[in-house]
Design a protein around this motif. Sequence first.
Motif, PDB file in Angstrom:
ATOM      1  N   THR A  85       2.161  12.377  11.069  1.00 17.33           N
ATOM      2  CA  THR A  85       0.988  13.256  11.750  1.00 17.33           C
ATOM      3  C   THR A  85      -0.288  12.365  12.049  1.00 17.33           C
ATOM      4  OG1 THR A  85      -0.049  13.779   9.651  1.00 17.33           O
ATOM      5  CG2 THR A  85       1.543  15.490  10.564  1.00 17.33           C
ATOM      6  N   LYS A  86      -0.329  11.087  11.516  1.00 17.89           N
ATOM      7  CA  LYS A  86      -1.172  10.104  11.732  1.00 17.89           C
ATOM      8  C   LYS A  86      -2.492  10.565  11.043  1.00 17.89           C
ATOM      9  CE  LYS A  86       0.172   8.399  16.127  1.00 17.89           C
ATOM     10  NZ  LYS A  86      -0.173   8.168  17.604  1.00 17.89           N
ATOM     11  N   ALA A  87      -2.410  11.324   9.760  1.00 23.15           N
ATOM     12  CA  ALA A  87      -3.373  11.692   8.999  1.00 23.15           C
ATOM     13  C   ALA A  87      -3.690  10.418   8.033  1.00 23.15           C
ATOM     14  CB  ALA A  87      -2.978  13.048   8.013  1.00 23.15           C
ATOM     15  N   SER A  88      -4.596  10.476   7.670  1.00 25.54           N
ATOM     16  CA  SER A  88      -5.112   9.323   6.639  1.00 25.54           C
ATOM     17  C   SER A  88      -4.462   9.364   5.367  1.00 25.54           C
ATOM     18  CB  SER A  88      -6.630   9.063   6.530  1.00 25.54           C
ATOM     19  OG  SER A  88      -7.252  10.104   6.126  1.00 25.54           O
ATOM     20  N   SER A  89      -3.793   8.520   4.801  1.00 28.49           N
ATOM     21  CA  SER A  89      -3.333   8.477   3.391  1.00 28.49           C
ATOM     22  C   SER A  89      -4.145   8.996   2.385  1.00 28.49           C
ATOM     23  CB  SER A  89      -2.672   7.427   3.189  1.00 28.49           C
ATOM     24  OG  SER A  89      -3.295   6.378   2.976  1.00 28.49           O
ATOM     25  N   ASP A  90      -5.517   8.517   2.525  1.00 29.03           N
ATOM     26  CA  ASP A  90      -6.419   8.755   1.437  1.00 29.03           C
ATOM     27  C   ASP A  90      -7.372  10.368   1.592  1.00 29.03           C
ATOM     28  OD1 ASP A  90      -8.261   8.237   3.677  1.00 29.03           O
ATOM     29  OD2 ASP A  90      -9.196   6.477   2.734  1.00 29.03           O
ATOM     30  N   GLY A  91      -6.820  11.094   2.681  1.00 32.43           N
ATOM     31  CA  GLY A  91      -7.471  12.104   2.794  1.00 32.43           C
ATOM     32  C   GLY A  91      -8.759  12.244   3.581  1.00 32.43           C
ATOM     33  N   ARG A 151       0.827  -1.187   0.066  1.00 31.50           N
ATOM     34  CA  ARG A 151      -0.009   0.028   0.176  1.00 31.50           C
ATOM     35  C   ARG A 151       0.818   1.151  -0.020  1.00 31.50           C
ATOM     36  NH1 ARG A 151      -5.020   0.345   4.131  1.00 31.50           N
ATOM     37  NH2 ARG A 151      -6.395   1.006   2.676  1.00 31.50           N
ATOM     38  N   ARG A 152       1.856   1.188   0.869  1.00 28.16           N
ATOM     39  CA  ARG A 152       2.709   2.465   0.929  1.00 28.16           C
ATOM     40  C   ARG A 152       3.401   2.570  -0.443  1.00 28.16           C
ATOM     41  NH1 ARG A 152       5.998   5.497   4.662  1.00 28.16           N
ATOM     42  NH2 ARG A 152       8.125   5.684   3.655  1.00 28.16           N
ATOM     43  N   HIS A 153       4.100   1.532  -1.076  1.00 27.40           N
ATOM     44  CA  HIS A 153       4.548   1.442  -2.305  1.00 27.40           C
ATOM     45  C   HIS A 153       3.846   1.967  -3.398  1.00 27.40           C
ATOM     46  CE1 HIS A 153       6.572   0.137  -5.991  1.00 27.40           C
ATOM     47  NE2 HIS A 153       7.762   0.508  -5.387  1.00 27.40           N
ATOM     48  N   GLU A 154       2.406   1.676  -3.335  1.00 25.91           N
ATOM     49  CA  GLU A 154       1.633   2.078  -4.251  1.00 25.91           C
ATOM     50  C   GLU A 154       1.291   3.577  -4.435  1.00 25.91           C
ATOM     51  OE1 GLU A 154      -3.128   1.252  -5.976  1.00 25.91           O
ATOM     52  OE2 GLU A 154      -2.075  -0.210  -4.491  1.00 25.91           O
ATOM     53  N   TRP A 155       1.075   4.136  -2.911  1.00 26.09           N
ATOM     54  CA  TRP A 155       0.892   5.446  -2.615  1.00 26.09           C
ATOM     55  C   TRP A 155       1.941   6.325  -3.212  1.00 26.09           C
ATOM     56  CZ3 TRP A 155       2.665   9.680  -0.472  1.00 26.09           C
ATOM     57  CH2 TRP A 155       1.887  10.814  -0.252  1.00 26.09           C
ATOM     58  N   GLN A 160      10.570  12.918  -2.784  1.00 23.28           N
ATOM     59  CA  GLN A 160       9.856  13.772  -2.522  1.00 23.28           C
ATOM     60  C   GLN A 160       8.598  13.136  -2.151  1.00 23.28           C
ATOM     61  OE1 GLN A 160       8.599  17.286  -5.164  1.00 23.28           O
ATOM     62  NE2 GLN A 160       6.900  17.497  -4.108  1.00 23.28           N
ATOM     63  N   ALA A 161       8.232  12.281  -3.029  1.00 19.09           N
ATOM     64  CA  ALA A 161       6.862  11.473  -2.564  1.00 19.09           C
ATOM     65  C   ALA A 161       7.003  10.660  -1.288  1.00 19.09           C
ATOM     66  CB  ALA A 161       6.479  10.476  -3.619  1.00 19.09           C
ATOM     67  N   VAL A 162       8.318   9.840  -0.731  1.00 20.66           N
ATOM     68  CA  VAL A 162       8.518   9.471  -0.029  1.00 20.66           C
ATOM     69  C   VAL A 162       8.407  10.206   1.347  1.00 20.66           C
ATOM     70  CG1 VAL A 162      10.487   8.200   1.460  1.00 20.66           C
ATOM     71  CG2 VAL A 162      10.034   7.549  -0.796  1.00 20.66           C
ATOM     72  N   ALA A 163       9.117  11.449   1.326  1.00 22.78           N
ATOM     73  CA  ALA A 163       9.029  12.461   2.346  1.00 22.78           C
ATOM     74  C   ALA A 163       7.441  12.981   2.512  1.00 22.78           C
ATOM     75  CB  ALA A 163       9.993  13.855   1.971  1.00 22.78           C
TER      76      ALA A 163
END
Length: 76
Positions: free
Chosen positions: A44-50, A4-8, A33-36
């Motif tokens: 921040t524990k924000a959701s990766s899907d917004g 999932r992380r790699h795909e994001w 930049q995408a990794v950062a």
Amino acid sequence: MSNRRHEWISKRAYAIWEEQGRPHGRDDEHWRQAVAERDALERTKASSDGREVLKFRPRQPEALCTGCLGRSASVG
């Protein structure tokens, strides 16, 4: 790295590449930049899907202006 992380990261790096006009030879920069950005989201524990939304609790009117009741604003 999880799938999932790699795909994001892959999708974000591609989006960065497109946003910057599809330049040749800067794929490593876009990937970093995408990794950062992903690391910042995870910190921040924000959701990766917004979809994460902070709950908003409006203040009570009394807390906004103690002692303002009964006063009228004059326009002059």
